[in-house]
Design an enzyme around this catalytic site. Structure first.
Site, PDB file in Angstrom:
ATOM      1  N   ASP A  30      -8.973   4.098  -2.049  1.00  0.00           N
ATOM      2  CA  ASP A  30      -9.722   4.572  -0.830  1.00  0.00           C
ATOM      3  C   ASP A  30     -11.146   5.142  -1.548  1.00  0.00           C
ATOM      4  OD1 ASP A  30      -7.924   3.704   0.643  1.00  0.00           O
ATOM      5  OD2 ASP A  30      -7.270   5.848   1.186  1.00  0.00           O
ATOM      6  N   GLU A  66       2.781   5.085  -4.139  1.00  0.00           N
ATOM      7  CA  GLU A  66       2.694   5.902  -5.015  1.00  0.00           C
ATOM      8  C   GLU A  66       4.128   6.413  -5.332  1.00  0.00           C
ATOM      9  OE1 GLU A  66       0.498   5.681  -2.959  1.00  0.00           O
ATOM     10  OE2 GLU A  66      -0.924   4.707  -4.001  1.00  0.00           O
ATOM     11  N   ASP A  73       0.800  -1.137  -0.213  1.00  0.00           N
ATOM     12  CA  ASP A  73       0.007   0.078   0.077  1.00  0.00           C
ATOM     13  C   ASP A  73       0.962   1.189   0.045  1.00  0.00           C
ATOM     14  OD1 ASP A  73      -2.404   1.369   0.336  1.00  0.00           O
ATOM     15  OD2 ASP A  73      -2.586   1.255   2.488  1.00  0.00           O
TER      16      ASP A  73
HETATM   17  C1  NOJ Z   1      -4.676   3.588   2.617  1.00  0.00           C
HETATM   18  C2  NOJ Z   1      -5.114   2.406   1.766  1.00  0.00           C
HETATM   19  O1  NOJ Z   1      -5.769   2.662   0.768  1.00  0.00           O
HETATM   20  C3  NOJ Z   1      -6.218   1.736   2.860  1.00  0.00           C
HETATM   21  O2  NOJ Z   1      -6.761   0.504   2.237  1.00  0.00           O
HETATM   22  C4  NOJ Z   1      -5.605   1.225   4.065  1.00  0.00           C
HETATM   23  O3  NOJ Z   1      -6.435   0.535   4.791  1.00  0.00           O
HETATM   24  C5  NOJ Z   1      -4.989   2.653   4.691  1.00  0.00           C
HETATM   25  N1  NOJ Z   1      -3.854   2.919   3.952  1.00  0.00           N
HETATM   26  C6  NOJ Z   1      -4.296   2.025   6.056  1.00  0.00           C
HETATM   27  O4  NOJ Z   1      -3.385   1.161   5.875  1.00  0.00           O
END
Ligand code: NOJ
Length: 915
Positions: A588, A515, A512
């Site tokens: 998200d 980017e 995660d």
């Molecule tokens: C951002 C991610 O997109 C999300 O899915 C994750 O739960 C959070 N970071 C925390 O790691």
């Protein structure tokens, strides 16, 4: 609170601050932290810049083994460029443009293309004083280059399909030596500020450009095309919009929390591929560049849907689409993919950037995720909840809180003291665990992993040559330089069982924030002037960062098994080629109907651009879905390739059984249905892996001439056989379904009712309805019965469902292998079966000479939809045995014939004769 990611982080940081012991709080700011095109100097320079006219020096033509080379000259600026043209055997044409004598080498993207596509020898077909026409062995295609103004046309049977530089947008900033007096002289400082050639500011951030201006751009005219798709990732519709009256599409990987819908700013990942379609041809333009990139699209005649006034009758013009690409650095390296059919285009693209990795079977099951499952007891309770409620699932996920202070590869000693035992507990039920592993590493000299990375030189540097530091979940962090092969190798080894304490073979990984997300960086990412391996600035390869982490992680998981087991790695950031490494999700999203709706075109766009294994957070990550939305989201998510429920840390718990029996039942049905269709999904992944065909497809892929389907976002094909139209409207009582193809027959899979194609249907729905139709002419295999996870379903008997077309025939395939190892590849341990029905006979045969896989899977039942009258007898014939008659039921009302208790092996040949 939800207005911005910044605000969101502030809250989390404040909550965590005490525990973590640091005090960095990212600024509370909203989407203004992201640039618009007007904030980007190279974009402004190109859009406002002088109109350049290049001439191609016809006499400079050199035919080479790989095609042809020409020189280009721009009289005003005296820019001299070298154009290399390579036609490839798979009907693609590659155009590379670089400076003739650059003062230093410009960045060329390594590791994305899977190899040099075999090239063709060019020959001069004809020559005039204005142009040269070149052709190659395939005969149908030609390239014509024009002297002045320079144009490059790709022709098929004498008709121009694509023109390069048709609007003279070719732009190439030659590298220069930094003017000596830049900093000292007041005048040049002004100059410099005006064009931001060497220094650019955005908000409080300063970008110092070590190489000065280096941007490039080019335009393509796609003749006859009015429908253009691709360019993930944007939270937008399937068909790309005309950008004349707004922002260009941007490809710059950014951590955008709850991205605005229908917005063209960059999101987490990028694939610089455009796919254009018209009834008789599909073409693609692949722009191989990983720096900040903008794309303008202009449809002509202009798009009537876009205008406010009713469309006026226009002169019949040949439609065209102009696509203008602008990138910050690198070279121009683009490939024109000539199709002509969608199927060929997908193959051409896969031959360039690789095929979808074959996923382990478990990863096609349902995944249960949350930020966070609190501790071991919580994990066990959720796991048991699935069993108690008879809902199958395969994987439970742990987010960042499972670690010891956001140090990846560690476990919180209080919350997860016995990770091995926990995994074994799950593995006993054949279930897996996924843990998060982000690319930022907590700056902690007491932590051996940090020290190893630091001492091994594995971190990205800042422009002064110091290890770059930025803030992320752990507070002050440094970022691994995955672009460096040694760093990737080191990182991969971190996943070995001996190094990664607490990991077992049933632990898989989630990358995660790659980017990369840097909370206090410009646009919440890494500064463009940070420095990577080889001295390359971050700006050159920004969009590759996540791709490289994904690569190193997938390699790590493969290597820990000695190369025998398939990895599973989910990544948020991606680039062209990420399909070779695993799965991606759309980041998200928010628990609203609009986000549910947009998840379909987002996933379809990814599938069009090679990234087959993808999905969106089921239920919506941010906010709490109401039960109806949650059910609809499960139903839709079950019909997309990657199927994971996920929710943010401040949302209410939402395991499927928390909303009353009606909701639990509806979710159970949706998930069970997904598990029953696993043989079908797995077969589709086999084809994505071997032929590049995406598992989920916009309607036009299967119905290329059906123009009414070209802008259809809400319904799509799963393979060639199923048409899915998930309900995405609140309180829906009916759903409008477009059933394409006037010669087609469509069967509602829940009632077997047949509908003629070529029209729209208004289908009554209730909360349990998931509109899916099987296309006449197809065969779909599914598991019958129930189980707790994919391992159970893998052994269940199969049902073969035949949907007859108007000629009373049908066919389809089934792919089988062990579901987890590479033996299908290394030992050809697989079986590909074809079921074909014609003239009342259903045959089960091998569809591949190559594979051999012995398994006990049996076909227990056959359902045939579209049978006109009740048969008299049905005989089953297995070679070497006597024919036996089979029992059957005929449901007259829906013309469905059902053969039960067949018990014939799926991997041996057999025939069923219906008399
Ligand atoms: C951002 C991610 O997109 C999300 O899915 C994750 O739960 C959070 N970071 C925390 O790691």
């Amino acid at each position: 609170f939800y207005a911005s990611y910044g605000a969101f982080y502030v809250l989390i940081f404040v909550l965590n601050k005490k525990k973590l012991g640091f005090s960095v709080v990212p600024n509370d700011e909203g989407k203004e932290k992201f640039k618009k095109s007007e904030n980007v100097a190279f974009y402004r320079r190109q859009i406002q810049g002088p109109n350049l006219k290049y001439r191609l020096l016809l006499d400079s033509l050199v035919l080479t083994e790989k095609g042809a080379r020409f020189e280009l000259l721009e009289d005003g600026t005296k820019t001299r460029l070298l154009l290399s043209l390579t036609p490839c055997k798979n009907d693609t044409v590659r155009i590379v443009i670089d400076e003739i004598w650059p003062i230093k080498t410009r960045y060329r993207i390594p590791d994305v293309l899977t190899g040099e596509p075999p090239s063709e020898q060019l020959r001069v077909e004809s020559k005039t004083k204005d142009s040269v026409t070149l052709s190659w062995s395939s005969g149908r295609y030609q390239v014509r280059v024009w002297h002045f103004p320079f144009r490059l046309e790709v022709l098929c049977d004498q008709e121009v399909i694509v023109t390069f530089n048709s609007k003279d947008k070719l732009w190439f900033e030659s590298l220069q030596n930094k003017p000596r007096n830049l900093a000292s002289s007041q005048r040049s400082k002004l100059e410099e500020d005006k064009n931001s050639l060497w220094r650019e500011t955005f908000r409080n951030f300063e970008d110092i450009k070590a190489n000065g201006p280096s941007s490039l751009g080019a335009d393509f005219c796609l003749h006859g095309f009015q429908h253009v798709y691709g360019l993930p990732q944007h939270a937008d519709r399937l068909r790309l919009r005309d950008t004349s009256d707004g922002e260009p599409y941007r490809l710059y990987n950014l951590d955008v929390f709850a991205a605005d819908l229908y917005c063209r700013l960059g999101l987490y990942g990028s694939v610089p591929l455009i796919v254009a379609h018209k009834p008789d041809r599909t073409v693609g333009v692949f722009w191989l560049n990983a720096s900040d990139t903008f794309i303008n699209i202009q449809y002509s005649p202009s798009d009537p849907q876009g205008g406010e006034t009713p469309p006026v009758k226009k002169r019949r013009l040949r439609p065209q689409t102009d696509v203008h690409w602008l990138s910050e650095s690198g070279v121009i390296d683009c490939m024109i993919l000539l199709g002509p059919a969608p199927r060929q285009l997908f193959k051409q693209y896969a031959q360039l950037t690789g095929y979808q990795a074959m996923p382990p079977l478990f990863s096609l099951g349902y995944h249960q995720c949350r930020w966070n499952y609190n501790d071991e007891a919580d994990v066990k309770a959720v796991d048991a909840g699935f069993d108690r409620h008879k809902i199958p699932y395969d994987v439970i996920w742990l987010d960042i809180e499972h670690t010891d202070g956001k140090r990846y590869f560690t476990w919180d000693p209080a919350l997860f003291p016995k990770p091995v035992a926990l995994q074994q507990h799950l593995e006993k039920k054949k279930r897996k665990m996924v843990v998060i592993s982000d690319p930022h590493i907590k700056v902690d000299p007491d932590w051996p992993l940090y020290r190893e990375a630091r001492d091994g030189g594995h971190f990205v540097k800042d422009r002064e040559g110091q290890i770059f530091q930025g803030t992320c979940w752990p507070g002050e962090s440094s970022y691994l330089d995955f672009s460096c092969p040694e760093t990737r190798a080191w990182y991969s080894r971190c996943y070995s069982f001996d190094k990664y304490k607490g990991s077992t073979p049933s632990l898989f990984v989630w990358n995660d924030m790659n980017e990369p997300s840097v909370f206090n960086g410009p646009e919440q990412t890494m500064p463009k002037d940070a420095v990577h391996h080889g001295g390359w600035e971050h700006r050159e390869l920004h969009n590759l960062y996540g791709f490289y982490q994904h690569m190193a992680t997938a390699d790590g998981l493969t290597s820990r098994s000695g190369g025998s087991e398939r990895p599973f790695v989910l990544t948020r950031s991606f680039f062209a080629g990420s399909q070779r490494l695993g799965a991606i999700w759309t980041g998200d999203n928010v628990a609203t109907w609009e986000y549910l709706k947009i998840s379909l075109p987002m996933v379809l766009t990814l599938n069009l651009t090679g990234i087959a294994f993808c999905g969106a957070d089921v239920g919506g990550f941010v906010k709490d879905p109401d039960p109806e939305l949650l059910v609809r989201w499960y139903q839709a998510g079950a019909l997309l390739p990657f199927f994971r429920g996920h929710s943010a840390n401040d949302t209410k718990r939402r395991e499927p059984w928390l909303f009353g029996e009606e909701v639990t039942a509806a979710i159970r049905t949706a998930i069970q249905q997904r598990y029953c269709f696993l043989p079908f999904w797995y077969t589709l992944f086999h084809f994505a892996h071997t032929s590049g065909m995406p598992p989920v497809r916009p309607l036009w892929v299967e119905f290329p001439e059906e123009e009414s389907a070209f802008t259809e976002d809400n319904q799509y094909m799963i393979g060639g056989a199923l048409l899915a139209c998930p309900v995405t409207e609140q309180g829906a009582q009916t759903v409008k379904v477009l059933l394409p193809g006037s010669d087609e027959i469509w069967y509602d899979i829940s009632s077997a009712k047949a509908y003629k194609g070529g029209k729209s249907l208004s289908l009554p729905v209730n909360l349990d309805t998931v509109p899916v139709f099987q296309r006449g002419g197809s065969v779909v295999c599914r598991s019958t019965g129930s189980g707790t996870c994919t391992a159970d379903y893998q052994k269940l008997p199969l049902d073969v469902t035949v949907g007859l077309n108007s000629q009373a025939s049908a066919d389809g395939e089934l792919y089988l292998d062990d579901g987890h190892s590479f033996e299908y590849r290394d030992k050809k341990a697989f079986s590909l079966r074809r079921f074909s029905m014609a003239s009342g006979r259903l045959l089960c045969r091998s569809a591949s000479e190559e594979g051999r896989f012995d398994c006990d899977n049996v076909v227990q039942s056959v359902s045939i939809m579209g049978v006109k009258s009740k048969p008299t007898t049905v005989n089953v014939h297995v070679p070497g045995a006597k024919s036996i008659s089979a029992s059957f039921e005929f449901l007259e009302a829906c013309c469905k014939l059902r053969l039960n208790n067949l018990n014939v092996r799926a991997t041996t040949d057999w025939d069923i004769q219906i008399n």
